[in-house]
Design a protein around this motif. Sequence first.
Motif, PDB file in Angstrom:
ATOM      1  N   MET A  97       0.843  -1.204   0.000  1.00  0.00           N
ATOM      2  CA  MET A  97       0.000   0.000   0.000  1.00  0.00           C
ATOM      3  C   MET A  97       0.878   1.254   0.000  1.00  0.00           C
ATOM      4  O   MET A  97       1.787   1.378   0.816  1.00  0.00           O
ATOM      5  N   GLN A  98       0.602   2.142  -0.942  1.00  0.00           N
ATOM      6  CA  GLN A  98       1.397   3.363  -1.027  1.00  0.00           C
ATOM      7  C   GLN A  98       1.048   4.292   0.129  1.00  0.00           C
ATOM      8  O   GLN A  98      -0.114   4.552   0.414  1.00  0.00           O
ATOM      9  N   LYS A  99       2.079   4.814   0.782  1.00  0.00           N
ATOM     10  CA  LYS A  99       1.858   5.715   1.912  1.00  0.00           C
ATOM     11  C   LYS A  99       1.470   7.098   1.397  1.00  0.00           C
ATOM     12  O   LYS A  99       2.135   7.652   0.522  1.00  0.00           O
ATOM     13  N   THR A 100       0.374   7.625   1.941  1.00  0.00           N
ATOM     14  CA  THR A 100      -0.186   8.876   1.425  1.00  0.00           C
ATOM     15  C   THR A 100      -0.743   9.726   2.563  1.00  0.00           C
ATOM     16  O   THR A 100      -1.351   9.200   3.499  1.00  0.00           O
ATOM     17  N   ILE A 101      -0.511  11.024   2.478  1.00  0.00           N
ATOM     18  CA  ILE A 101      -1.143  11.983   3.395  1.00  0.00           C
ATOM     19  C   ILE A 101      -2.290  12.638   2.638  1.00  0.00           C
ATOM     20  O   ILE A 101      -2.099  13.192   1.555  1.00  0.00           O
ATOM     21  N   VAL A 102      -3.496  12.535   3.204  1.00  0.00           N
ATOM     22  CA  VAL A 102      -4.689  13.092   2.568  1.00  0.00           C
ATOM     23  C   VAL A 102      -5.272  14.188   3.467  1.00  0.00           C
ATOM     24  O   VAL A 102      -5.570  13.949   4.642  1.00  0.00           O
ATOM     25  N   VAL A 103      -5.404  15.373   2.919  1.00  0.00           N
ATOM     26  CA  VAL A 103      -5.961  16.524   3.641  1.00  0.00           C
ATOM     27  C   VAL A 103      -7.345  16.795   3.067  1.00  0.00           C
ATOM     28  O   VAL A 103      -7.502  16.990   1.859  1.00  0.00           O
ATOM     29  N   LYS A 104      -8.376  16.791   3.932  1.00  0.00           N
ATOM     30  CA  LYS A 104      -9.754  16.936   3.474  1.00  0.00           C
ATOM     31  C   LYS A 104     -10.457  18.110   4.146  1.00  0.00           C
ATOM     32  O   LYS A 104     -10.662  18.112   5.360  1.00  0.00           O
ATOM     33  N   ASN A 105     -10.787  19.105   3.348  1.00  0.00           N
ATOM     34  CA  ASN A 105     -11.674  20.208   3.755  1.00  0.00           C
ATOM     35  C   ASN A 105     -11.261  20.864   5.074  1.00  0.00           C
ATOM     36  O   ASN A 105     -12.088  21.087   5.967  1.00  0.00           O
ATOM     37  N   ILE A 106      -9.992  21.191   5.182  1.00  0.00           N
ATOM     38  CA  ILE A 106      -9.487  21.807   6.413  1.00  0.00           C
ATOM     39  C   ILE A 106      -9.913  23.272   6.489  1.00  0.00           C
ATOM     40  O   ILE A 106      -9.739  24.038   5.540  1.00  0.00           O
ATOM     41  N   GLU A 107     -10.447  23.632   7.638  1.00  0.00           N
ATOM     42  CA  GLU A 107     -10.807  25.020   7.915  1.00  0.00           C
ATOM     43  C   GLU A 107     -10.146  25.446   9.216  1.00  0.00           C
ATOM     44  O   GLU A 107     -10.057  24.663  10.169  1.00  0.00           O
ATOM     45  N   TYR A 108      -9.692  26.698   9.243  1.00  0.00           N
ATOM     46  CA  TYR A 108      -9.041  27.216  10.453  1.00  0.00           C
ATOM     47  C   TYR A 108      -9.235  28.719  10.514  1.00  0.00           C
ATOM     48  O   TYR A 108      -9.076  29.416   9.511  1.00  0.00           O
ATOM     49  N   THR A 109      -9.590  29.201  11.693  1.00  0.00           N
ATOM     50  CA  THR A 109      -9.873  30.617  11.897  1.00  0.00           C
ATOM     51  C   THR A 109      -9.022  31.147  13.039  1.00  0.00           C
ATOM     52  O   THR A 109      -8.845  30.472  14.059  1.00  0.00           O
ATOM     53  N   ILE A 110      -8.482  32.349  12.858  1.00  0.00           N
ATOM     54  CA  ILE A 110      -7.715  33.022  13.913  1.00  0.00           C
ATOM     55  C   ILE A 110      -8.376  34.363  14.205  1.00  0.00           C
ATOM     56  O   ILE A 110      -8.529  35.188  13.302  1.00  0.00           O
ATOM     57  N   HIS A 111      -8.776  34.546  15.463  1.00  0.00           N
ATOM     58  CA  HIS A 111      -9.433  35.790  15.882  1.00  0.00           C
ATOM     59  C   HIS A 111     -10.599  36.146  14.947  1.00  0.00           C
ATOM     60  O   HIS A 111     -10.729  37.273  14.474  1.00  0.00           O
ATOM     61  N   GLU A 112     -11.425  35.134  14.676  1.00  0.00           N
ATOM     62  CA  GLU A 112     -12.617  35.279  13.842  1.00  0.00           C
ATOM     63  C   GLU A 112     -12.310  35.590  12.378  1.00  0.00           C
ATOM     64  O   GLU A 112     -13.214  35.877  11.594  1.00  0.00           O
ATOM     65  N   LYS A 113     -11.032  35.527  11.998  1.00  0.00           N
ATOM     66  CA  LYS A 113     -10.655  35.730  10.599  1.00  0.00           C
ATOM     67  C   LYS A 113     -10.367  34.373   9.965  1.00  0.00           C
ATOM     68  O   LYS A 113      -9.455  33.665  10.396  1.00  0.00           O
ATOM     69  N   PRO A 114     -11.128  33.981   8.930  1.00  0.00           N
ATOM     70  CA  PRO A 114     -10.877  32.699   8.263  1.00  0.00           C
ATOM     71  C   PRO A 114      -9.506  32.698   7.587  1.00  0.00           C
ATOM     72  O   PRO A 114      -9.203  33.581   6.793  1.00  0.00           O
ATOM     73  N   ILE A 115      -8.681  31.705   7.924  1.00  0.00           N
ATOM     74  CA  ILE A 115      -7.357  31.576   7.320  1.00  0.00           C
ATOM     75  C   ILE A 115      -7.373  30.482   6.254  1.00  0.00           C
ATOM     76  O   ILE A 115      -6.949  30.698   5.121  1.00  0.00           O
ATOM     77  N   LEU A 116      -7.871  29.315   6.619  1.00  0.00           N
ATOM     78  CA  LEU A 116      -8.003  28.196   5.684  1.00  0.00           C
ATOM     79  C   LEU A 116      -9.482  27.881   5.528  1.00  0.00           C
ATOM     80  O   LEU A 116     -10.200  27.734   6.513  1.00  0.00           O
TER      81      LEU A 116
END
Length: 527
Positions: A1-20
């Motif tokens: 099995m091929q090793k893989t990093i999968v990032v799905k729909n990441i959201e991140y907010t700092i001080h109410e400001k959306p960053i991701l």
Amino acid sequence: MQKTIVVKNIEYTIHEKPILQGVSFRCNEKERLCIFGENGAGKSTLLKIICNQLEPDAGIIEKQGHIRFEYVPQEFGVQYKDTTVDEYIRTLAGDKLYQRAAGFAKDLGFDVGGDISKDKLSNKTKTCGSLSGGQQKILALAVTFALNPDFILLDEPENHLDIVSRLELVSLLQEFKGGIIFISHDRLLIDAVATKIGEISQGKLHVSEGDYDDYIQMKMERMGGLQRQYDAESKRIRQLSSTIVILQQKALRGKEISAYRRAKEELEGLKKEHNEKGRPDDKKTKIRIAQTEHKLHDGKLISRIKDASFAYDVYADVTSSTQSKKSKSVHSINTFSNVHLEIRSGDKIVLLGRNGSGKSTFLKCMTGNLALKTGGVTWAGGVKWAYFDQHAEFDSSANAIEVVKDALHGTDTEAQAALGAMKFDVSRMSTATANLSGGERMRLRFATVFGLKPDFIILDEPTNHIDEVTWEILLSACTHTKSSILLVTHDYEFIKAFNPTLFWMIHGGTVVARHKELDVLLSEMRG
């Protein structure tokens, strides 16, 4: 099995400001993904989320297969400042991998077992906190390579490394067999290592396969679509603005009230979205810096450095064998000597040297901030020069216009012209420096230097920590100004694009002028 990093729909907010905002991608063990974007876009935040150092507001990180990964942040861990170099390697890499880590460190330019002074003190016994930024970065990278993980995550690994160490890093990354996710603005590193490129813009990650040129092509195509959307929105705003007056008059008479409300809500929403996104092509608009107004003709002597030398004193405690009393022993360590150089109008000079060779010391001697041991620096009468300080602090309450106006001792109009050349729009010119992005603050520093229209500019590592947009703006400023420039940078691609007329090289305890090709000089520096 091929090793893989999968990032799905990441959201991140700092001080109410959306960053991701819904970031998704995948990277397998055969791929090398470079992530870049403007300062503050969320690049480092994304890496920390992948490394489980931050918890996202939404979304998940999937690691398919048993994955070992190592993360090298921008700055060295403060928890190791009192740890010796020897202890650091043994703690993180173990005794079995000690020599392997030391070998990687030496390849990158830091001899762990070497002597650091005439007292024959070993680098092994130095604390990590006493190392230079470049040595700390090399140490962290060396341990990472020694551990040979499945994935390496690197946050601007080129920072603090000199140009030769950067080239060695490129070679090591090319030889590495696992997956790599890295943040970088170094175009040589990106082109040599990346198999795909992702840019974080307005909270989204836009990924393209291929090298930097492929990415630029994809971005220009995407920007073309955004431009068409922007133009359509602009047309709709104009239409609504012209009709809403009529609808408002009807609403005041009790007619078509709902139509007026719908139009008003649509107009306000469009204007808000329009202002937040900005014009898509603003960041790629070519600029032209106002030409220097100096009266020097090409080739006229600006400065002469003659018989210059500098040495610093090292003090050591010495105990008398007969009197058991301590006294101070002093000896001098030479940084450079027998330097004879000239600067003439029209010169575009790059100062080359390994980390610790004395480049910053040499610049301080040139500007009079350090006293030479012998010789001197003389300047032609009436010469105006400026020095770029990447660590300059601003009054956080002052806006950009006020900062530049004060630095130039000029008018609002002159300050606005200098800021406009650095791609500040009117609203950002009036913004307090505390609320500017990292890239904007760097451009503000450039405005205070180039806005002076000096005869000679000293740029001490201006390419550190700058995003793609700022890189382009700085290059354009350097290309179009008539000011003579002395540039210190470890950015290979910037040096090539800058197209210097002359190199100065600190090597073998002196500084010499060289007219050879950059690659030839780098080969000499390696030796």
